[in-house]
Write a protein that holds these residues in place. Structure first.
Motif, PDB file in Angstrom:
ATOM      1  N   UNK A   1      37.454  96.337 -20.818  1.00  0.00           N
ATOM      2  CA  UNK A   1      37.550  97.090 -22.078  1.00  0.00           C
ATOM      3  C   UNK A   1      38.914  97.738 -22.238  1.00  0.00           C
ATOM      4  N   UNK A   2      39.448  98.307 -21.170  1.00  0.00           N
ATOM      5  CA  UNK A   2      40.746  98.976 -21.251  1.00  0.00           C
ATOM      6  C   UNK A   2      41.866  97.959 -21.447  1.00  0.00           C
TER       7      UNK A   2
ATOM      8  N   UNK B   1      44.359  97.871 -24.616  1.00  0.00           N
ATOM      9  CA  UNK B   1      45.809  97.919 -24.416  1.00  0.00           C
ATOM     10  C   UNK B   1      46.485  96.742 -25.110  1.00  0.00           C
ATOM     11  N   UNK B   2      45.908  95.572 -24.953  1.00  0.00           N
ATOM     12  CA  UNK B   2      46.458  94.379 -25.585  1.00  0.00           C
ATOM     13  C   UNK B   2      46.425  94.505 -27.105  1.00  0.00           C
ATOM     14  N   UNK B   3      45.279  94.889 -27.638  1.00  0.00           N
ATOM     15  CA  UNK B   3      45.141  95.010 -29.094  1.00  0.00           C
ATOM     16  C   UNK B   3      46.116  96.033 -29.678  1.00  0.00           C
ATOM     17  N   UNK B   4      46.383  97.083 -28.912  1.00  0.00           N
ATOM     18  CA  UNK B   4      47.276  98.132 -29.406  1.00  0.00           C
ATOM     19  C   UNK B   4      48.732  97.676 -29.438  1.00  0.00           C
ATOM     20  N   UNK B   5      49.152  96.905 -28.437  1.00  0.00           N
ATOM     21  CA  UNK B   5      50.565  96.564 -28.301  1.00  0.00           C
ATOM     22  C   UNK B   5      50.939  95.201 -28.877  1.00  0.00           C
ATOM     23  N   UNK B   6      49.974  94.302 -28.961  1.00  0.00           N
ATOM     24  CA  UNK B   6      50.284  92.934 -29.380  1.00  0.00           C
ATOM     25  C   UNK B   6      50.238  92.826 -30.900  1.00  0.00           C
ATOM     26  N   UNK B   7      51.302  92.341 -31.505  1.00  0.00           N
ATOM     27  CA  UNK B   7      51.341  92.198 -32.961  1.00  0.00           C
ATOM     28  C   UNK B   7      50.813  90.829 -33.366  1.00  0.00           C
TER      29      UNK B   7
END
Length: 256
Positions: free
Chosen positions: A129-130, A134-140
């Motif tokens: 989940x973390x 993290x991926x969803x937040x940083x990856x455009x």
């Protein structure tokens, strides 16, 4: 004719689903019946990948390079010799959308760099989940991104030849090709329209690639959860950009 090249190293667990998705994309009505030829480059495969790929209707080319750049170049050269006007590349643990090929061609560019998505993070256990957050937040994942993924890449035959094709690199071969395309003046579309979903498996096939990037992210996150084991991993690939993790050692093997 449209060509699809897929490098594979012991991918019996994923190749059938990958090819089933490509087959659907190849039949999309927007392609207006244009022929699509699919080749799986079997790089040092010792499992059942070859049989499964042939059963799914793909052509297969066995090599013993253990080099993703060589594998992609081998597939591309074979497709060009067969008359392909457009080359599409994905990976053997990736499922493409039904409009994947149609979306690449609709952009009317010399090359298309697409983004990637992951729809199952469970392989990372307590960190899943973390890691996803993290991926969803940083990856455009939007038009105008600057990600480069061999799992979602397309290029015209003319532009590919002009750029010199894939270099025999063990990692960042996709980045090196896109850099070469840019130097030739190719029109590159950085688009989120051609969709693919790739594996988040912790057993990375190519050092410095997407799998290694996810493992490096997991290791970084696990520092606050020291009891969670994370496999050793190479530095992050430049194809995801510096926003995710620090500067990659793998980049030294490529143009950047």
């Amino acid at each position: 004719m449209i060509g699809v090249a897929i490098p594979a190293h012991d991918e019996e667990a994923h190749i059938a689903a990958t090819l089933a998705a490509v087959r659907v994309a190849a039949a999309h009505p927007d392609l207006q019946g244009e022929a699509v030829r699919v080749v799986v480059v079997l790089d040092a495969c010792a499992d059942d990948t070859a049989r499964l790929a042939r059963h799914a209707g793909a052509w297969t080319l066995p090599i013993e390079a253990r080099n993703v750049g060589t594998a992609r170049a081998t597939g591309a050269d074979w497709l060009l010799a067969a008359g392909a006007r457009w080359l599409a590349f994905t990976d053997a643990d990736t499922r493409v959308d039904a409009r994947w090929l149609a979306a690449q061609l609709a952009l009317q560019a010399d090359a298309v760099c697409g983004s990637v998505a992951v729809d199952d993070w469970s392989a990372h256990g307590p960190l899943a989940d973390r890691l996803q957050a993290h991926f969803d937040h940083h990856y455009r994942d939007a038009d105008g991104h600057r990600h480069i993924h061999g799992a979602n890449l397309g290029v015209s035959a003319e532009a590919y030849r002009r750029a010199g094709g894939f270099a025999p690199l063990r990692c960042s071969e996709d980045v090196a090709l896109v850099d070469a395309l840019a130097r030739t003046g190719a029109r590159i579309a950085w688009s989120a329209l051609p969709r693919v979903w790739t594996s988040a498996r912790p057993q990375a096939r190519a050092r410095g690639g997407f799998g290694d990037t996810l493992l490096a992210m997991a290791r970084s996150l696990s520092e606050v959860l020291p009891a969670v084991p994370v496999p050793d991993v190479a530095d992050v690939s430049p194809s995801l950009g510096a926003r995710l993790l620090p500067s990659p050692a793998c980049a030294r093997a490529a143009v950047r």
